[in-house]
Scaffold this active site. Structure first.
Site, PDB file in Angstrom:
ATOM      1  N   ASP A   1      24.758   6.489 -47.822  1.00  0.00           N
ATOM      2  CA  ASP A   1      24.278   6.472 -49.281  1.00  0.00           C
ATOM      3  C   ASP A   1      24.501   7.883 -49.787  1.00  0.00           C
ATOM      4  OD1 ASP A   1      22.136   7.400 -47.904  1.00  0.00           O
ATOM      5  OD2 ASP A   1      20.680   5.788 -48.669  1.00  0.00           O
TER       6      ASP A   1
ATOM      7  N   MET B   1      20.775   4.709 -44.767  1.00  0.00           N
ATOM      8  CA  MET B   1      21.398   5.388 -43.428  1.00  0.00           C
ATOM      9  C   MET B   1      20.583   5.065 -42.409  1.00  0.00           C
ATOM     10  SD  MET B   1      22.959   8.989 -44.581  1.00  0.00           S
ATOM     11  CE  MET B   1      23.744   9.173 -43.024  1.00  0.00           C
ATOM     12  N   HIS B   2      21.083   5.299 -40.979  1.00  0.00           N
ATOM     13  CA  HIS B   2      19.930   5.416 -39.978  1.00  0.00           C
ATOM     14  C   HIS B   2      19.343   4.052 -39.641  1.00  0.00           C
ATOM     15  CE1 HIS B   2      20.184   9.544 -40.917  1.00  0.00           C
ATOM     16  NE2 HIS B   2      19.558   9.371 -41.949  1.00  0.00           N
TER      17      HIS B   2
END
Length: 485
Positions: A236, A77-78
């Site tokens: 995830d 992520m991110h």
């Protein structure tokens, strides 16, 4: 047959799943990660795509029937991926564990204000989130910022390359600090603060929505037959939750991957007073609370590889026998920390060592330090009145029976071990099965396909010993945090 993909930090992992939930094959393809400066963490998105294609080819190479119905991607992520008007990657992706955005994070939290951020998105700014990265590029690489035509997350880049569809899902987009999580839409206010527009953002979907089909030329290159649908996928942790049966209201999952997470699923949106936990959408259509520590299994890998220079992970744990009685503490902040401290500057350390401290004591402290860090997030959830007595567990660290025992007793939770510890990849395959109509919804599919094969119960005597140790651990971060400001 359905393919699930886990686009991780060190490798992409793929599996093929039958419609009955049987895992037919798994493969993994590694790719590099770069650290251009201290605290920075970057990857080349092209490596993800080439690794994914190679993984699909390896997955199918020995199969006589290469008919695939659907693909679902779970991913780190991110991370910030930016493309220009010609779909070229403008700069290396800035990853979730990158700590360069201290100034931007402070600006968002202290100038824009945490109350406003929470109102706009349901969350406050953390250094790893995407919005601070966008501001960093704006402030430090204006020539790159001006080129941005498309802005996306890592797993969305894979979906885009495979299908041409420019989309994201609610669970992954929740971690950008650009989405109004409660109402599942881009936040107009946050886009304005970051100087970007709706047209630069992907279209939002539920994780199980079919968003396109694999391009015919790519299917031909990979030797895939049939019409291959691709669902939006998930971050995830949300994908791992689906892959461990952590769906619906009241589920809990602990992930011991490179990072560590406490994931609590719910059918309603909720926020804690200090925004210590992330309030995100879930891949099952609901919501979840999540505490994330930046270094979990990576702490063990660092200690074994860099300090002990010993690859015998299992053998070194055999000599650990003083559970609940270790006088050495390890603060697991190798990359700074996110939940619940939100401190990208703090660093790891050992405390309490003496002349008789052994390597086993230090290794035990590493394993316990990660468990204590996860408990920090659990305590925030408990302060909200959330009662958690049992949790699933997944990730590479879950392969250690000793670590599982430590976590069960530090957190006083019954741990349930699933038959298949494939986490995000299995979750991605399940989402694909739902999108292709094999199951009516994610909750039904996950509960049907995920099977518990082992249970680890907390031990009363060890729980009491670890309670005393945790109370000591809690005092350490407030004591040392000022050293790193």
């Amino acid at each position: 047959m359905f393919i699930g993909i886990d686009l991780g930090t060190s490798a992409v992992k793929l599996l093929a799943m039958s419609n009955e939930g049987k895992i037919l094959k798994t493969v993994s393809v590694e790719y590099p990660i770069s650290f251009p400066k201290s605290g920075w963490s970057e990857q080349n998105p092209e490596d993800w795509y080439e690794g994914t294609k190679k993984g699909i080819s390896l997955l199918l190479e020995d199969m006589t029937d290469k008919t695939v119905d659907g693909i679902g991607v779970g991913g780190q992520m991110h991370g910030l991926v930016i493309l220009d008007k010609d779909d070229n990657v403008i700069r290396p992706a800035i990853l979730w564990n990158d700590g360069r955005t201290t100034e931007e994070t402070d600006y968002l939290n202290n100038v824009i204000g945490k109350d406003k951020l929470s109102e706009y998105t349901g969350n406050i700014a953390f250094a790893g989130f995407t919005a601070p990265k966008v501001l960093w590029v704006k402030n430090n690489e204006p020539e790159n910022f001006d080129k941005i035509c498309k802005l996306m997350l890592p797993k969305d880049y894979i979906v885009y390359r495979l299908t041409g569809s420019y989309v994201s899902d609610y669970s992954d987009a929740s971690g950008m600090l650009l989405m109004d999580v409660k109402n599942k839409r881009w936040s107009k206010e946050m886009l304005e603060i970051c100087g970007i527009s709706h047209i630069q953002m992907p279209e939002l979907h539920e994780s199980f929505d079919v968003v396109g089909e694999v391009k015919s030329e790519i299917a031909l290159e990979l030797g895939i037959s049939g019409t291959l649908k691709v669902v939006a996928g998930a971050g995830d942790n949300a994908a791992a939750a689906v892959g461990t049966g952590t769906v619906g209201s009241g589920g809990c999952n602990l992930s011991l991957g490179t990072s560590g997470t406490l994931f609590i699923s719910n059918d309603k949106f909720s926020v804690d007073d200090k925004n210590s936990l992330h309030s995100f959408a879930h891949a099952d259509g609901g919501y979840h609370l999540m505490g994330c520590m930046l270094s979990a299994a990576s702490c063990n890998k660092w200690f074994m590889d860099q300090i002990l220079k010993d690859s015998d992970y299992k053998g070194n744990q055999v000599g650990i026998t003083k559970l609940g009685e270790n006088n050495v503490f390890f603060l697991p902040y190798l990359m700074g920390e996110r939940s619940p401290h939100n401190d990208p500057l703090v660093r790891a350390g050992f405390l309490g060592m003496s002349m008789d401290t052994t390597r086993q004591d230090m290794l035990q402290a590493v394993l316990e330090g990660v468990a204590f860090g996860l408990r920090d997030s659990l305590e925030v959830a408990r302060s909200l009145g959330i009662k958690i007595e049992v949790s699933n567990i997944c990730g590479g660290g879950n392969k250690s029976p000793l670590w599982r025992r430590i976590i069960a007793n530090v957190m006083n939770l019954r741990l349930e071990i699933q038959e298949n510890d494939e986490g995000p990849a299995l979750g991605g395959a399940i989402l694909a099965a739902v999108g292709c109509g094999q199951y009516t919804d994610v909750i039904t599919a996950s509960k049907s396909l995920v099977k518990v094969v082992e249970t680890i119960e907390p031990e009363a005597e060890l729980v009491a010993k670890y309670e005393e140790k945790y109370q000591q651990f809690k005092k350490l971060y407030p004591t040392i945090k000022g050293l790193y400001q």
